[in-house]
Design an enzyme around this catalytic site. Structure first.
Site, short mmCIF file in Angstrom:
data_model
loop_
_atom_site.label_atom_id
_atom_site.label_comp_id
_atom_site.label_asym_id
_atom_site.label_seq_id
_atom_site.Cartn_x
_atom_site.Cartn_y
_atom_site.Cartn_z
N SER A 249 0.85 -1.19 0.00
CA SER A 249 0.00 0.00 0.00
C SER A 249 0.88 1.24 0.00
O SER A 249 2.11 1.13 0.03
CB SER A 249 -0.89 0.00 1.24
N LYS A 250 0.21 2.38 -0.02
CA LYS A 250 0.91 3.67 -0.07
C LYS A 250 1.97 3.80 1.02
O LYS A 250 2.96 4.51 0.84
CB LYS A 250 -0.10 4.80 0.10
N ARG A 251 1.71 3.16 2.15
CA ARG A 251 2.68 3.22 3.25
C ARG A 251 4.07 2.77 2.80
O ARG A 251 5.08 3.14 3.37
CB ARG A 251 2.26 2.30 4.40
#
Ligand code: GLU
Length: 468
Positions: A249-251
């Site tokens: 994910s974006k993390r």
């Protein structure tokens, strides 16, 4: 029913345009693309835009741009599901006429109550078949003014199985599958139904998609069977995990494919890296698009989730940068240099690429490096000048400048000239190389000084030396 074995291969990528194309989607697209190419088949692009609330034209464009950037142009399409509504309605009508689908007048509240009752009995929550026609069964009276949904008459016994190209045999008991709603009260078709009609109409022989769709597959197979359609082969690829083992994910950094373009990754590197993420060809880590196409098979798709590894992507990108032709690299870096306020046309950008490419991991780094040659010159800050442009250093620089007037301005002859000045004055390399860098570039850290001088050009170098 005939088999797909002898038919020309047709694959599809069927994204929902609810956002940019993410890495997982790009990889699924790549597998479908490579499979079609390997078999000289057809790669179809289908935009699944029936979720009108969440689909946007910008997302469609972002998907098309990403596919274009990665060089995965479809042979057919893009087809848009919203433009095929009449066709879905037609098939719903056919199924109603054939008795493979039926009108169901249960209200959402009633269906919820059926589910609740099943739960209370310890069964799987499901629609109880109130409106399912069976021989000899009397259906309830149609509630006044109520619009029906259309449900698929799912087989009630046996199992639905398929030999998944990635996961092996997968089987679902038909009792686990509800009579799926295929059209809503307003007549609009539902997701699984549109996919089925499209795969059928588009003659798709092989479906490669994310394994979040495994639960949809038995439903789709049963509807295809009811339609008398040939079944495609299915392969469900596991998802991509972040370096920490959590869902990517974006993390974990950028997940939008085009973000990698911005960050200076080459599409060649992305294709190579994405293909290797979940597929293998022996121990090969680096391969061209052509090799991928000639080697691609579904047998070597990994059954387990793969992990995103930004360091490895950098390594792959560095490889493609290193082996790319200097002129080609210059072309790809020029706008990045211009964005930084540099004038790529005023310098020997291919030459600069040749100097920098062995140590760069991204095009952005190359553009940063190229600015040394085309940014407006700023003389070294006073303290740097004080430290390095000492009296003896200035003498050596003057000597160098004087002899450089007649030098043949190539890296080799400048290197020879530097060595000659060092020898004549009894100096060590840093005693001339560092003052030269400071005087000519305003900084102490640069690539090899002879190469830098050669690329800056005689006029610039002599002018800056004269100005210290
Ligand atoms: N539209 C679906 C998605 O974006 C893919 C459907 C399919 O491949 O069957 O996840």
């Amino acid at each position: 029913m005939t088999s797909n074995a002898s038919k020309p291969i047709r694959t599809r990528f069927a994204p929902s345009p609810t956002g940019f194309l993410h890495l997982g989607g790009a990889r699924t697209a790549l597998f479908s693309w490579a499979f079609a190419r390997h078999h000289q088949g057809t790669f179809v692009l289908r935009i699944e835009d029936t979720d009108v609330e969440r689909s946007t034209p910008e997302a469609v464009q972002a998907i098309l741009d990403s596919m274009d950037w990665l060089g995965m142009q479809p042979d057919e399409g893009p087809f848009y599901q919203m433009q095929r509504m009449d066709r879905y309605r037609e098939v719903v009508a056919q199924m109603l006429a054939a008795g493979t689908a039926y009108h169901c007048y249960s209200s959402p509240e009633e269906v919820e109550a059926m589910r609740e009752a099943a739960r209370a009995r310890g069964d799987k929550p499901r629609y109880d078949g109130t409106w399912r026609p069976e021989p000899g069964k009397t259906l309830p009276a149609i509630p006044e003014g109520r619009k029906p949904v259309v449900r698929f008459k799912n087989p009630q016994d046996g199992a639905t199985s398929w030999n998944d190209m990635v996961k092996g045999t997968i089987s679902f008991d038909n009792t686990e599958l509800d009579d799926l709603i295929i059209a809503r009260p307003d007549g609009t078709p539902t997701y699984n139904f549109c996919v089925v009609v499209d795969d059928w109409d588009m003659g798709i022989t092989h479906v490669l998609r994310g394994d979040d769709h495994v639960n949809n597959t038995p439903r789709q197979i049963n509807i295809l069977r009811a339609l008398g359609a040939d079944l495609p082969e299915y392969g469900h690829v596991p998802m991509i995990l972040g370096p920490d083992g959590e869902k990517l994910s974006k993390r974990h950094g950028a997940v939008n494919v085009m973000e990698y373009d911005n960050e200076g990754y080459l599409p060649e590197a992305m294709i190579n890296y994405l293909a290797r993420l979940g597929w293998s060809h022996g121990d090969d880590e680096l391969f061209t698009r052509e090799q991928l196409v000639s080697w691609f098979d579904t047998k070597h798709l990994s059954k387990s989730a793969s992990q995103w590894d930004p360091k490895k992507l950098n390594w792959v990108n560095a490889h493609y940068i290193k082996q790319m032709d200097n002129a080609e690299l210059a072309e790809r870096v020029a706008t990045r240099v211009a964005t930084r306020g540099g004038h790529p046309e005023k310098i020997d950008l291919p030459g600069v690429m040749g100097l920098l490419k062995d140590r760069a991991e991204t095009l952005e780094q190359l553009a940063d490096g190229a600015m040394l040659f085309c940014a407006e010159f700023k003389a070294a800050p006073a303290e740097l000048a004080e430290q390095h442009l000492t009296a003896p250093a200035r003498e050596a620089l003057a000597d160098f400048a004087q002899r450089a007037q007649d030098a043949d301005w190539t890296r080799e002859s400048l290197s020879a000239l530097i060595k000659a000045v060092l020898a004549d004055r009894g100096l060590k390399m840093p005693q001339l190389a560092i003052p030269l860098r400071v005087a000519v570039t305003g900084q102490t850290q640069t690539p090899a000084v002879d190469a830098v001088l050669a690329l800056l050009g005689k006029d610039t170098v002599l002018k800056r030396l004269a100005a210290i």
